[in-house]
Design a protein around this motif. Structure first.
Motif: not given
Length: 79
Positions: A42-50
């Protein structure tokens, strides 16, 4: 200054435990230290997007969902 330590959620190995030990030592030494327990799917794709958007800058606050430590052996550490 606030320190944020990233560690994987619900993983029992020496690496994550070292992160918990670091947090505990820093808090006991008076530093403002927080842990972000990363839920990989969940968190890694959000972090990469940011990162791609250039949204992770020093003046920005990154708001992430709170993940609770569920590893019993790590509960005695201050995090």
């Amino acid at each position: 200054m606030k320190f944020v330590i990233l560690a994987p959620l619900n993983v029992r190995t020496g690496g994550p435990e070292a992160c918990f030990q670091l947090s505990d030592t820093m808090i006991r030494s008076g530093f403002d230290t927080r842990m972000w327990l990363i839920n990989h799917p969940v968190d890694i794709p959000v972090f990469r997007g940011l990162l791609k958007q250039g949204a992770l800058l020093a003046q920005n606050t990154l708001t992430v969902p709170e993940n609770q430590n569920t590893v019993g052996e790590y509960r005695h550490y201050q995090t």
